[in-house]
Design an enzyme around this catalytic site. Structure first.
Site, PDB file in Angstrom:
ATOM      1  N   TYR A 171      48.125 -11.292 -34.401  1.00 14.72           N
ATOM      2  CA  TYR A 171      46.749 -11.679 -34.113  1.00 14.72           C
ATOM      3  C   TYR A 171      46.712 -13.030 -33.408  1.00 14.72           C
ATOM      4  O   TYR A 171      47.454 -13.937 -33.763  1.00 14.72           O
ATOM      5  CB  TYR A 171      45.948 -11.804 -35.412  1.00 14.72           C
ATOM      6  N   LYS A 210      47.380 -19.958 -69.115  1.00 17.08           N
ATOM      7  CA  LYS A 210      46.071 -19.682 -68.492  1.00 17.08           C
ATOM      8  C   LYS A 210      46.269 -18.963 -67.150  1.00 17.08           C
ATOM      9  O   LYS A 210      47.397 -18.874 -66.656  1.00 17.08           O
ATOM     10  CB  LYS A 210      45.322 -20.999 -68.295  1.00 17.08           C
TER      11      LYS A 210
END
Ligand SMILES: *Cc1c(COP(=O)(O)O)cnc(C)c1O
Length: 364
Positions: free
Chosen positions: A255, A35
């Site tokens: 950042y 899956k």
């Protein structure tokens, strides 16, 4: 030109992992769980690599249809089942096994007048409290399914474990006992075990096992790596250095400026970020392999890049190879540094990352 970021897939490792499943569960048939795009490794590629499995399992109807359209004739179970007549039609048309877990589905099955039969897996909820019928509902549900013209007989029986990766939690034994007690005397094949069941709970093996994560070479347990369990990683996530620079004490990186350099060092910028599926929450210190050497991540991971401390006097240069996880750097370890699980890391590799097959050393 090779792309900056690639997920190199070792399909030989996948075959090895399947043989490991067979050695742990020698009497059981194997339903390979592919899956979520084969846990991020590519649905069709994993189906191809694992075609020696006795069956496949996917989560959604569309995934099963993709496998059929690609020519796979294996038994394929759809773990989420169906929620409407249209989906049931697809299951019938493509001959996919449906998991039946709710009374809504029973009503849909009984209302259908078309011809054909659908193999089903009656799912019991033995403690997960997600999909499935309660033990007390089993008798009536089994009876209704036995009389339903659309349902291929005998009905297959399954359940799923809530916490099998914790080998000290006896809820798994309780689930096994409740399942066995509930289905005792009913015909039909049984399936309980996921990877953790296969590796840690021998009483759960039964007729069919449903390995997922271990086929990709990854441990289902929080305190071990696939390698320690005799598995081999299938995916190695790779990128390269795109800049190297000297930084001084007091310089901040990235950042937010949260990481401040304590002493002069060499900083490397690597072309990978959360836009590729590398976890943004990977902490400072998360290991990264540059030219095969373990070095720490520093600063915050950004969308397309991350930064590493190459160390004073490092001789790395733009273009050098970087491994983020996989061979020589277990994804289990990265998951711990990022407060997540390896399942989420491999499934989270994004579309812009090219999946490439590893060429085998002995092939010419
Ligand atoms: C995903 C899934 C599996 C496979 O689980 P792993 O932990 O990856 O081995 C097995 N059964 C069901 C019902 C699942 O949803």
């Amino acid at each position: 030109m090779t792309p900056a970021v690639v997920a190199v897939l070792n399909l030989d490792a996948a075959r090895h992992n399947l043989s490991k499943v067979r050695s742990c569960a020698s009497v059981a048939k194997v339903m390979a769980v592919i899956k979520a795009n084969g846990y991020g490794h590519g649905l069709l590629r994993m189906a191809e690599a694992l075609q020696q499995a006795d069956a496949f399992a996917v989560a959604r109807v569309e995934e099963g249809v993709l496998l059929r359209k690609a020519g796979f004739s294996h038994r394929i179970a759809v773990l989420d089942g169906f929620t409407c007549i249209e989906e049931l039609d697809e299951l019938l048309h493509y001959q996919l096994d449906a998991v039946v877990h709710s009374f809504c589905q029973l009503d849909i099955l009984e209302a259908q007048t078309r011809s054909g039969t659908c193999a089903i897996w009656l799912k019991l909820d033995t403690g997960m409290n997600r999909l499935g019928f309660k033990a007390r509902e089993f008798g009536a549900v089994y009876q209704r399914l036995s009389q339903c013209a659309l349902v291929k007989q005998p009905i297959n029986l399954m359940t799923h474990f809530a916490n099998a990766d914790d080998v000290n939690d006896d809820i798994t034994l309780k689930q096994i006992h409740l399942f066995n007690e509930t289905v005792a005397g009913s015909s039909g094949e049984r399936s309980l075990a996921n990877s953790a069941g296969i590796l840690a709970w021998t009483h759960s093996l039964s007729d069919w096992v449903r390995p997922g994560i271990m086929l990709y070479g990854i441990s289902p347990f929080p305190d071990s790596t696939g390698q320690q369990l005799g598995l081999r990683p299938v995916m190695t996530l790779k990128s390269r250095v795109i800049a190297v620079k000297q930084i001084e004490a007091g310089d901040s990186v990235g950042y937010g400026g949260g990481w401040v350099c304590e002493k002069p060092t060499t900083l490397g910028v690597v072309a990978i970020g959360y836009g590729d599926g590398y976890p943004r929450h990977a902490k400072v210190g998360t290991p990264v392999l540059v030219n095969g050497q373990r070095i720490p991540l520093i600063g915050r991971v950004s969308m397309d890049m991350l930064t590493v401390d190459l160390g004073a006097g490092a001789d790395a240069k733009p273009g050098d190879s970087v491994t983020l996880w996989g061979e020589d750097l277990p994804v289990e370890e990265i998951a711990l540094w990022a407060d997540t699980i390896p399942y989420a890391l491999v499934c989270g590799v994004t579309q812009r990352v090219q999946l490439v097959e590893k060429l085998l050393e002995n092939s010419c």
